[in-house]
Each structure stands twice: as C-alpha cells, then as structure tokens.
Design a protein around this motif. Structure first.
Motif, mmCIF file in Angstrom:
data_model
loop_
_atom_site.group_PDB
_atom_site.id
_atom_site.type_symbol
_atom_site.label_atom_id
_atom_site.label_comp_id
_atom_site.label_asym_id
_atom_site.label_seq_id
_atom_site.Cartn_x
_atom_site.Cartn_y
_atom_site.Cartn_z
ATOM 1 N N LEU A 2 77.320 117.242 72.709
ATOM 2 C CA LEU A 2 78.281 117.304 71.620
ATOM 3 C C LEU A 2 78.823 118.719 71.485
ATOM 4 O O LEU A 2 78.092 119.693 71.669
ATOM 5 N N MET A 3 80.099 118.818 71.172
ATOM 6 C CA MET A 3 80.706 120.097 70.834
ATOM 7 C C MET A 3 81.003 120.029 69.334
ATOM 8 O O MET A 3 81.685 119.091 68.889
ATOM 9 N N CYS A 4 80.467 120.978 68.584
ATOM 10 C CA CYS A 4 80.604 120.942 67.129
ATOM 11 C C CYS A 4 81.342 122.169 66.625
ATOM 12 O O CYS A 4 81.198 123.256 67.166
ATOM 13 N N SER A 5 82.107 121.968 65.571
ATOM 14 C CA SER A 5 82.808 123.065 64.893
ATOM 15 C C SER A 5 82.533 122.953 63.400
ATOM 16 O O SER A 5 82.515 121.850 62.846
ATOM 17 N N TYR A 6 82.313 124.093 62.770
ATOM 18 C CA TYR A 6 82.041 124.139 61.331
ATOM 19 C C TYR A 6 82.976 125.142 60.678
ATOM 20 O O TYR A 6 83.214 126.216 61.223
ATOM 21 N N LEU A 7 83.480 124.792 59.507
ATOM 22 C CA LEU A 7 84.337 125.690 58.736
ATOM 23 C C LEU A 7 83.946 125.607 57.264
ATOM 24 O O LEU A 7 83.599 124.526 56.771
ATOM 25 N N PRO A 8 84.030 126.718 56.546
ATOM 26 C CA PRO A 8 83.749 126.641 55.104
ATOM 27 C C PRO A 8 84.900 125.933 54.386
ATOM 28 O O PRO A 8 86.064 126.102 54.735
ATOM 29 N N LEU A 9 84.539 125.133 53.412
ATOM 30 C CA LEU A 9 85.532 124.469 52.569
ATOM 31 C C LEU A 9 85.633 125.292 51.286
ATOM 32 O O LEU A 9 84.636 125.512 50.595
ATOM 33 N N ARG A 10 86.799 125.794 51.012
ATOM 34 C CA ARG A 10 86.983 126.695 49.856
ATOM 35 C C ARG A 10 87.854 126.025 48.787
ATOM 36 O O ARG A 10 88.757 125.261 49.093
ATOM 37 N N ASN A 11 87.589 126.391 47.555
ATOM 38 C CA ASN A 11 88.440 125.909 46.456
ATOM 39 C C ASN A 11 89.628 126.853 46.292
ATOM 40 O O ASN A 11 89.781 127.807 47.064
ATOM 41 N N VAL A 12 90.443 126.627 45.286
ATOM 42 C CA VAL A 12 91.651 127.443 45.091
ATOM 43 C C VAL A 12 91.318 128.904 44.783
ATOM 44 O O VAL A 12 92.150 129.780 44.983
ATOM 45 N N ASN A 13 90.123 129.163 44.319
ATOM 46 C CA ASN A 13 89.707 130.543 44.019
ATOM 47 C C ASN A 13 89.132 131.236 45.248
ATOM 48 O O ASN A 13 88.798 132.421 45.197
ATOM 49 N N GLY A 14 88.951 130.509 46.323
ATOM 50 C CA GLY A 14 88.413 131.090 47.542
ATOM 51 C C GLY A 14 86.904 130.980 47.659
ATOM 52 O O GLY A 14 86.324 131.442 48.637
ATOM 53 N N SER A 15 86.269 130.374 46.686
ATOM 54 C CA SER A 15 84.817 130.198 46.735
ATOM 55 C C SER A 15 84.463 129.051 47.674
ATOM 56 O O SER A 15 85.153 128.027 47.724
ATOM 57 N N VAL A 16 83.378 129.225 48.389
ATOM 58 C CA VAL A 16 82.915 128.183 49.299
ATOM 59 C C VAL A 16 82.284 127.072 48.467
ATOM 60 O O VAL A 16 81.363 127.314 47.672
ATOM 61 N N VAL A 17 82.794 125.872 48.646
ATOM 62 C CA VAL A 17 82.280 124.726 47.895
ATOM 63 C C VAL A 17 81.688 123.653 48.801
ATOM 64 O O VAL A 17 81.195 122.648 48.338
#
Length: 70
Positions: A2-17
């Motif tokens: 498997l090839m996996c990619s991960y990204l942070p999901l941020r809210n409108v304030n830029g905080s990682v949620v």
C-alpha cells in the motif's frame, strides 16, 4: 503493498482538527517493477554474452588473417 498519504485537516482558524488519509494498493505496480527489473537484468546478461561472443569471433578472424599473411 500500500502507498499511503496523510494530511492534517484544519478548520478555518488553521487548527488541526483531524487527519485526512488515502491509500492505494500498489501490489500490481510492485510486481510489474520487479518483472521489469528482472527483464532488464536478463537483457544485460544477454548483451554481455553477445559482446563476448562477438569479440571472440573478431579475435579468431584476426588470427586467421594474420596466419594467412605469414
């Protein structure tokens, strides 16, 4: 495989949620890469053999030419 990619999901304030991730099954790709590598190695071996055989033939021809001139 498997090839996996991960990204942070941020809210409108830029905080990682959270985290967004994706994975792709690359098993067939790995198999194809391994087959390609084996094929390239086989071709290289064959080219080496052909080169050696050609050099031996040329050497024999030169030996005959030299022998005929003497």
């Amino acid at each position: 495989h498997l090839m996996c990619s991960y990204l942070p999901l941020r809210n409108v304030n830029g905080s990682v949620v959270g985290v967004v991730w994706a994975s792709v099954d690359i098993t067939e790709r790995r198999i194809a890469e391994e087959q390609l590598l084996a094929s390239q190695e086989q071709i290289q071996d064959q080219m080496s053999y052909i080169t050696e055989a050609n050099l031996e033939l040329q050497n024999k021809q030169l030996e005959l030419e030299i022998a005929n001139k003497q």
